[in-house]
Design an enzyme around this catalytic site. Structure first.
Site, short mmCIF file in Angstrom:
data_model
loop_
_atom_site.label_atom_id
_atom_site.label_comp_id
_atom_site.label_asym_id
_atom_site.label_seq_id
_atom_site.Cartn_x
_atom_site.Cartn_y
_atom_site.Cartn_z
N GLU A 1 66.28 53.08 46.28
CA GLU A 1 66.43 51.78 46.93
C GLU A 1 67.51 50.93 46.26
OE1 GLU A 1 65.09 51.55 49.65
OE2 GLU A 1 63.19 52.62 49.65
N HIS B 1 60.64 45.63 44.09
CA HIS B 1 60.05 46.17 45.31
C HIS B 1 58.71 46.78 44.94
CE1 HIS B 1 59.27 48.45 48.88
NE2 HIS B 1 59.39 49.60 48.24
N HIS C 1 54.34 47.72 46.56
CA HIS C 1 53.46 47.94 47.72
C HIS C 1 52.13 47.22 47.49
CE1 HIS C 1 55.63 52.17 48.04
NE2 HIS C 1 56.45 51.17 48.36
N GLU D 1 47.76 26.54 46.11
CA GLU D 1 49.03 26.62 45.38
C GLU D 1 50.17 27.23 46.20
OE1 GLU D 1 47.33 30.60 43.28
OE2 GLU D 1 48.98 29.65 42.22
N HIS E 1 55.35 48.70 54.92
CA HIS E 1 55.83 49.48 53.77
C HIS E 1 55.53 48.75 52.46
CE1 HIS E 1 59.24 51.88 51.67
NE2 HIS E 1 58.54 51.23 50.77
O1 2HA Z 1 60.85 54.25 45.27
O2 2HA Z 1 58.81 52.56 47.03
O3 2HA Z 1 60.56 52.47 49.02
C1 2HA Z 1 59.72 54.46 46.04
C2 2HA Z 1 59.62 53.45 47.10
C3 2HA Z 1 60.56 53.57 48.21
ZN ZN Z 2 58.48 51.40 48.76
#
Ligand code: 2HA
Ligand code: ZN
Length: 271
Positions: free
Chosen positions: A116, A139, A141, A169, A210
């Site tokens: 990424e 990034h 999840h 908040e 995602h």
């Molecule tokens: O690198 O989360 O979006 C692993 C991820 C890809």
């Molecule tokens: Zn990811």
């Protein structure tokens, strides 16, 4: 030269990846972090003339030429960063051509930066254009935020408004709201460009079904932003199927924003 394994920025990466792993946000190789470093600080640990190898990033990051980043490795697990940072992290410098990354440390055994990287570097460029102090792009999840993607409309105004309602908040921590992208193929320059466009407006961007991108001036601010959104999403997921008896009203959100002096998205309220 000091030992790089004792550098504060390596410690920060170890701590934050371990935290995120234990929160359950970064299963397997999920998630990636890029952190722009201060060259003077890095110079205490690394010889800038010693480039281990060069890596083609596949796009032009011309506004970042000469900048140094510590970045999680492609295919690497957040779970493993703490015990072996040199295999799971790398320090890269963007070369004079803007498209080559010069490896200064890490990615032992032939690794490379996260797949990424385009979204990360494009997001850095976008955030720096509106906030010269921005240093971190993450990034991840986060579980409840992701769950919410399946049951809530993926609309920036509506999604932000719901999150703002979930914790007092929230409007103070992310008055700029959250940006939302539809599901897109990850790892591509296209999703990188779309993310960066949103990053001109938001520090928090949802990648539909995602995960999310968060940005900030340091680790604490960026992580704090993400955990606040995630907490709000958790409250939403704990209550969305139950009758709603109480809520934070829009007029109360205005009170909060005015009291704490934050510049909030007035168009995201129903006034
Ligand atoms: O690198 O989360 O979006 C692993 C991820 C890809
Ligand atoms: Zn990811």
């Amino acid at each position: 030269m000091k030992n790089i394994l004792t550098a504060p920025f390596v410690e920060e990466m170890k701590k934050v990846t371990a935290n995120m792993y234990r929160l359950g946000w970064d299963e397997r190789n999920g998630g990636n972090i890029s952190y722009m470093l201060d060259a003077n600080e890095v110079a205490e640990y690394l010889d800038f003339d010693k480039v281990i190898r060069t890596i083609d990033t596949g796009f032009n990051a011309d506004k970042l030429i000469g900048k140094i980043f510590i970045v999680t490795g492609s295919g690497k697990y957040f779970k493993n960063v703490q015990e072996d940072p040199e295999a799971n992290l790398g320090i890269i410098r963007i070369a004079e051509d803007g498209i080559t990354a010069e490896l200064l440390w890490g990615y032992r055994e032939g690794g490379r930066p996260t797949s990424e990287l385009p979204a990360h570097l494009m997001s850095h460029m976008a955030r720096l254009s509106v906030d010269p102090e921005n240093r971190v792009v993450m990034h991840t999840h986060p579980t409840h935020t992701l769950a919410m993607n399946y049951v809530h409309e993926l609309d920036e105004k509506k999604f932000t408004h719901t999150l703002w309602e979930m914790c007092t908040e929230c409007i103070v921590v992310f008055p700029d709201g959250v940006g939302v992208l539809p599901w897109m193929l990850c790892g591509t320059n296209e999703i990188g460009e779309a993310t960066a466009k949103k990053m001109e407006e938001f520090r928090f961007v949802i990648w539909g079904m995602h995960g999310i991108y968060g940005a900030g001036k340091d680790m604490d601010e960026t992580f704090g932003l993400i955990e606040t959104v995630e907490k709000a999403a958790q409250i939403y997921m704990l209550t969305a199927h139950l009758p709603r008896i109480n809520t934070i009203k829009d007029s109360e959100m205005v009170e909060l924003a005015e009291y704490f002096g934050v510049n909030y998205r007035k168009d995201f309220l129903n006034l």
